[in-house]
Design a protein around this motif. Structure first.
Motif, short mmCIF file in Angstrom:
data_model
loop_
_atom_site.label_atom_id
_atom_site.label_comp_id
_atom_site.label_asym_id
_atom_site.label_seq_id
_atom_site.Cartn_x
_atom_site.Cartn_y
_atom_site.Cartn_z
N PHE A 184 0.83 -1.20 0.00
CA PHE A 184 0.00 0.00 0.00
C PHE A 184 0.87 1.26 0.00
CE2 PHE A 184 -2.17 -3.51 2.08
CZ PHE A 184 -3.35 -3.57 1.35
N SER B 296 4.53 0.50 -4.02
CA SER B 296 3.69 0.20 -5.17
C SER B 296 4.51 -0.39 -6.31
CB SER B 296 3.01 1.48 -5.66
OG SER B 296 3.98 2.37 -6.21
N THR C 61 5.03 -8.84 -10.67
CA THR C 61 3.95 -7.87 -10.58
C THR C 61 2.88 -8.38 -9.61
OG1 THR C 61 2.42 -6.50 -11.83
CG2 THR C 61 2.55 -8.80 -12.48
N GLY C 62 2.04 -7.47 -9.13
CA GLY C 62 0.96 -7.91 -8.25
C GLY C 62 1.18 -7.48 -6.83
N SER C 63 0.65 -8.27 -5.91
CA SER C 63 0.67 -7.88 -4.51
C SER C 63 0.51 -9.09 -3.61
CB SER C 63 -0.45 -6.87 -4.24
OG SER C 63 -1.70 -7.38 -4.66
N ARG D 79 -2.92 -6.32 -7.24
CA ARG D 79 -2.94 -4.97 -7.81
C ARG D 79 -1.80 -4.84 -8.82
NH1 ARG D 79 -4.10 -4.75 -2.61
NH2 ARG D 79 -1.95 -4.37 -1.96
N SER D 80 -2.15 -4.98 -10.08
CA SER D 80 -1.17 -4.84 -11.15
C SER D 80 -1.09 -3.39 -11.59
CB SER D 80 -1.55 -5.74 -12.33
OG SER D 80 -2.89 -5.51 -12.72
N ASP E 9 -4.65 -2.56 -15.99
CA ASP E 9 -5.94 -3.06 -15.50
C ASP E 9 -5.94 -4.57 -15.30
OD1 ASP E 9 -6.99 -0.52 -15.48
OD2 ASP E 9 -7.89 -0.69 -17.47
#
Length: 389
Positions: free
Chosen positions: A102, A105, A127-129, A135-136, A139
């Motif tokens: 958060f 990023s 990539t991602g979370s 969260r890429s 979109d």
């Protein structure tokens, strides 16, 4: 051009005493008593008598922008520095976000990766979370894989951990499908790097997904598989079924006391169980937090992962378990390179990338590190520093 003379070369397979000639970012020749002829005047020479030459190390799980935060904002760990990696012999790294995706990023991660690359090493990113839905940057994560050359897969995504988003099988199944398609379209592995916590069931979830779909186990790279004995037993079954095994080298005494399986023991036991070395890797979790939680889930202590633990775990496997160097070395060179489909990294070969580490056997220390054909560390002295070091 750079010539390394009279080194004992490990490809990682042992090649005996050789001379190695590097030109720019590639290895031009590996042979005994190499004669340079007219090239001699423009070539830097390193006399490596009594040292072994190894491929540059690959670390597939590093919090390059920092990690942590489980004990509040003041416990956010700092970003990694170039020399934190090069002094540890790491010449190729894959950066990831952690629990705190958060305040940190993908934009931050990619900027840090680009900076480290410009400073002299090879840098990729997941990539991602940690939490799902991931969260890429674009979109859809498929677009991240397609349009961001540095992005090679998705991660780290947390499973079986009290800090995870507690994803369901169906949610992980859809994520796996997206990563696989993104990998196919982009010509990349499209792997998912899963964080495994102390709760049971993470690997069994991945096994179920592969049983229910045509997605192979090799679409996943679950890490921290040596976190505790129960998870390690589950990991052995996972490895026997054809999955990758990745063990985390950064640790603290409290983790070992609580039942974490040290990497050298995990490697020995996995090999004894018949898991091929081509599916066993080490990663450091460098700059990630190593938090200690009490029974209520409160963070009571915090240390920081280190890239230096990567090669140390290899040496411990050799010294404490009697595993050959050329076998143990594969966990941080050729195995991660094969998993990532990097045919020119993780090995010393003609035409391969000019990434190498000279190790002094008598002193048991890294002497010289070469990345992209450039000397980064020489005789233990830092030659190339990060911009702000």
């Amino acid at each position: 051009m750079l010539l390394i003379r009279n080194a004992e070369v490990y490809q990682p397979a042992y090649m005996g005493r050789q001379d190695v000639l590097m030109a720019g970012d590639h290895i031009l020749a590996i042979q005994k008593n190499l004669e340079l002829g007219s090239l001699a005047s423009g070539t830097e020479v390193i006399e490596a008598e009594g040292q072994i030459l190894l491929p540059g190390f690959i670390d597939t799980h590093v919090h390059i922008t920092g990690g942590g935060g489980e004990g509040g904002p003041h416990t956010r760990t700092p970003p990694i520095r170039l020399t934190d990696l090069t002094k540890a012999g790491v010449t190729t790294v894959v950066g990831c976000l952690g629990t705190d995706g958060f305040t940190r990023s993908m934009k931050d991660l990619l900027a840090k990766a680009a900076g480290l690359e410009e400073e002299g090493i090879r840098v990729y990113a997941w990539t991602g979370s940690y939490q799902m839905p991931v969260r890429s940057l674009f979109d859809h994560l498929e677009e991240d894989l397609l349009h961001l050359p540095r992005v090679i897969g998705v991660g780290e995504v947390a499973l079986s951990d009290h800090r995870s988003s507690q994803p369901t099988v169906e949610e992980v199944k859809k994520l796996a499908a997206s990563a696989r398609v993104g990998g196919m379209l982009s010509g990349k592995p499209g792997l998912i790097n899963f964080h495994l916590g102390d709760q049971p069931g993470g690997l069994s979830m991945l096994m179920k997904i592969c049983q229910d779909t045509h997605i192979p186990l090799t679409q996943f790279l679950p890490t921290h598989q040596n976190r505790n004995e129960d998870l390690f037993q589950e990991a052995l079954a996972y490895g026997k079924a054809g999955g990758y095994m990745d063990f985390t080298t950064s640790t603290v005494p409290a983790f070992i006391e609580e039942g974490e399986v040290p990497c050298h023991q995990a490697l020995a036991r996995a090999l004894d169980a018949g898991i091929p070395i081509e599916r066993i890797s080490f990663s450091s979790d460098a700059q990630g937090s190593l938090p200690v939680f009490d029974k209520t889930g409160k963070c009571t202590g915090l240390e920081v992962g280190s890239a230096a633990s990567l090669f140390q775990a290899v040496l411990e496997a050799v010294r404490l378990e009697g595993i050959s160097l050329e076998t143990a070395l594969q966990t941080i060179t050729s195995t991660p390179a094969k998993i990532m489909n990097w045919q020119d990294k993780g090995v010393l070969q003609v035409g391969g990338k000019a990434d190498a580490v000279l190790f002094n056997v008598d002193e048991q220390r890294i002497e010289t590190v070469i990345a992209k054909g450039r000397i980064m560390i020489q005789n233990q002295e830092v030659v190339v520093k990060g911009v702000f070091e």
